[in-house]
Design a protein around this motif. Structure first.
Motif, short mmCIF file in Angstrom:
data_model
loop_
_atom_site.label_atom_id
_atom_site.label_comp_id
_atom_site.label_asym_id
_atom_site.label_seq_id
_atom_site.Cartn_x
_atom_site.Cartn_y
_atom_site.Cartn_z
N TRP A 43 25.79 -72.03 51.34
CA TRP A 43 25.44 -71.87 49.93
C TRP A 43 24.65 -73.10 49.52
CZ3 TRP A 43 30.19 -72.87 51.92
CH2 TRP A 43 30.78 -74.08 51.59
N ALA A 44 23.89 -72.96 48.44
CA ALA A 44 23.07 -74.08 47.97
C ALA A 44 23.57 -74.58 46.62
CB ALA A 44 21.61 -73.67 47.86
N GLY A 45 23.96 -73.68 45.74
CA GLY A 45 24.48 -74.03 44.42
C GLY A 45 25.86 -73.41 44.27
N ALA A 46 25.94 -72.43 43.39
CA ALA A 46 27.21 -71.72 43.22
C ALA A 46 27.49 -70.89 44.47
CB ALA A 46 27.14 -70.80 42.00
N ARG A 47 28.74 -70.88 44.89
CA ARG A 47 29.09 -70.03 46.03
C ARG A 47 29.10 -68.59 45.57
NH1 ARG A 47 33.49 -72.93 49.86
NH2 ARG A 47 33.33 -70.93 50.90
N PRO A 48 28.52 -67.72 46.35
CA PRO A 48 28.53 -66.30 45.98
C PRO A 48 29.96 -65.77 45.93
CG PRO A 48 26.97 -66.70 47.75
CD PRO A 48 27.78 -67.95 47.59
N GLU A 49 30.12 -64.73 45.17
CA GLU A 49 31.39 -64.02 45.10
C GLU A 49 31.46 -62.99 46.23
OE1 GLU A 49 33.60 -61.43 41.60
OE2 GLU A 49 31.49 -61.96 41.39
N LEU A 50 30.33 -62.36 46.45
CA LEU A 50 30.17 -61.35 47.49
C LEU A 50 28.91 -61.66 48.28
CD1 LEU A 50 30.68 -57.89 45.74
CD2 LEU A 50 31.78 -58.62 47.83
N ARG A 51 28.91 -61.24 49.54
CA ARG A 51 27.73 -61.41 50.37
C ARG A 51 27.41 -60.10 51.06
NH1 ARG A 51 26.87 -67.10 51.98
NH2 ARG A 51 28.41 -68.38 50.91
N VAL A 52 26.14 -59.73 51.00
CA VAL A 52 25.64 -58.56 51.73
C VAL A 52 24.98 -59.13 52.98
CG1 VAL A 52 24.09 -56.59 51.68
CG2 VAL A 52 25.31 -57.28 49.59
N ILE A 53 25.43 -58.67 54.14
CA ILE A 53 24.98 -59.27 55.40
C ILE A 53 24.57 -58.19 56.38
CG2 ILE A 53 25.63 -60.77 57.34
CD1 ILE A 53 27.93 -61.82 55.45
N ALA A 54 23.42 -58.39 57.02
CA ALA A 54 23.00 -57.54 58.14
C ALA A 54 23.13 -58.37 59.40
CB ALA A 54 21.56 -57.09 57.96
N ARG A 55 23.66 -57.74 60.44
CA ARG A 55 23.80 -58.42 61.73
C ARG A 55 23.15 -57.59 62.83
NH1 ARG A 55 28.64 -59.54 59.14
NH2 ARG A 55 29.17 -61.74 59.05
N ALA A 56 22.50 -58.30 63.73
CA ALA A 56 22.03 -57.71 64.99
C ALA A 56 23.00 -58.25 66.04
CB ALA A 56 20.60 -58.13 65.29
N GLY A 57 23.88 -57.38 66.51
CA GLY A 57 24.98 -57.86 67.34
C GLY A 57 25.89 -58.70 66.47
N GLU A 58 26.13 -59.92 66.89
CA GLU A 58 26.98 -60.84 66.11
C GLU A 58 26.16 -61.79 65.23
OE1 GLU A 58 30.41 -60.82 66.02
OE2 GLU A 58 30.12 -58.97 67.15
N THR A 59 24.85 -61.74 65.35
CA THR A 59 23.98 -62.69 64.67
C THR A 59 23.52 -62.17 63.32
OG1 THR A 59 23.19 -63.46 66.82
CG2 THR A 59 21.86 -64.05 64.91
N PRO A 60 23.78 -62.91 62.23
CA PRO A 60 23.24 -62.50 60.93
C PRO A 60 21.72 -62.57 60.92
CG PRO A 60 24.96 -64.17 60.66
CD PRO A 60 24.61 -64.12 62.12
N VAL A 61 21.09 -61.50 60.42
CA VAL A 61 19.63 -61.47 60.34
C VAL A 61 19.13 -61.25 58.91
CG1 VAL A 61 19.31 -60.76 62.75
CG2 VAL A 61 19.55 -59.01 60.95
N ALA A 62 20.04 -60.96 57.99
CA ALA A 62 19.66 -60.83 56.58
C ALA A 62 20.90 -61.11 55.74
CB ALA A 62 19.11 -59.44 56.28
N HIS A 63 20.66 -61.62 54.53
CA HIS A 63 21.77 -62.04 53.68
C HIS A 63 21.33 -62.05 52.22
CE1 HIS A 63 23.88 -65.20 51.37
NE2 HIS A 63 24.93 -64.85 52.09
N ALA A 64 22.24 -61.71 51.34
CA ALA A 64 22.07 -61.92 49.90
C ALA A 64 23.44 -62.21 49.31
CB ALA A 64 21.44 -60.71 49.22
N GLY A 65 23.49 -63.15 48.40
CA GLY A 65 24.73 -63.48 47.71
C GLY A 65 24.70 -62.91 46.30
N ILE A 66 25.86 -62.51 45.81
CA ILE A 66 25.99 -61.96 44.46
C ILE A 66 27.17 -62.62 43.77
CG2 ILE A 66 26.42 -59.88 43.07
CD1 ILE A 66 25.39 -58.24 45.49
#
Length: 185
Positions: A43-66
């Motif tokens: 996180w950079a500022g406020a920690r997200p409450e929820l995270r939307v994450i895409a993974r290729a195998g075990e590796t995260p490849v996309a992310h958004a915090g809400i």
């Protein structure tokens, strides 16, 4: 699009290893600011409450915090509940493969599930087209007062964008100034 799996995780569900892999993704996606994501900090500022994450195998490849919060319409307009979206990132190796478009569709579905009336994001002008293509609307002439990642109050120079998450955009307040009384996500 690369074969990816999607997850929506509450912040308290993520362990240190998950934060470390997300920090690595954010460091790749925000290379000029990668120092912010050192030591497994995802996180950079406020920690997200929820995270939307895409993974290729075990590796995260996309992310958004809400994070759900109220924006204050200034000077005396109504408060508006939003799903404040930030830390939107797609691994540079995945650019151009539809992962970002799919990420934003997952974000909107999550906002609808949270039953918040609007999604809100502020961004740089260089990525405004990305959000527009994903169904977000720029709020022309709107300024946002915020607390940045250095804990300073400032006016955000970037476009403010909104998504009517299952609602009508006509319900968005007509104010020209909003206060985001919390740190950026």
């Amino acid at each position: 699009m690369t074969d990816v799996t999607w997850s929506v995780s509450w912040e308290t569900e993520l362990d240190d290893a998950a934060h470390a892999s997300l920090a690595a993704l954010l460091g790749r996606a925000y290379a000029a600011q990668s120092v912010r994501f050192g030591d497994g900090r995802s996180w950079a500022g406020a920690r997200p409450e929820l995270r939307v994450i895409a993974r290729a195998g075990e590796t995260p490849v996309a992310h958004a915090g809400i994070i759900r919060r109220f924006l204050r319409a200034l000077p005396d307009g109504p408060d508006v509940l939003v799903g404040d979206v930030g830390l939107v990132a797609v691994d540079p190796g995945q650019h151009g493969h539809g992962v970002g478009r799919a990420l934003m569709a997952q974000v909107v579905a999550t906002l609808v599930d949270l039953d918040v009336p609007f999604g809100f994001v502020s961004c740089g002008p260089d990525v405004e087209g990305f959000y527009r293509a994903a169904g977000w609307t720029r709020l022309p002439g709107v300024t946002v007062h915020l607390i940045d990642t250095h804990h300073r109050t400032r006016v955000d120079p970037g476009p403010a964008m909104v998504h009517a998450a299952g609602r009508s955009l006509s319900a968005w307040p007509a104010a020209r100034m909003f206060a985001r009384d919390g740190q950026l996500v």
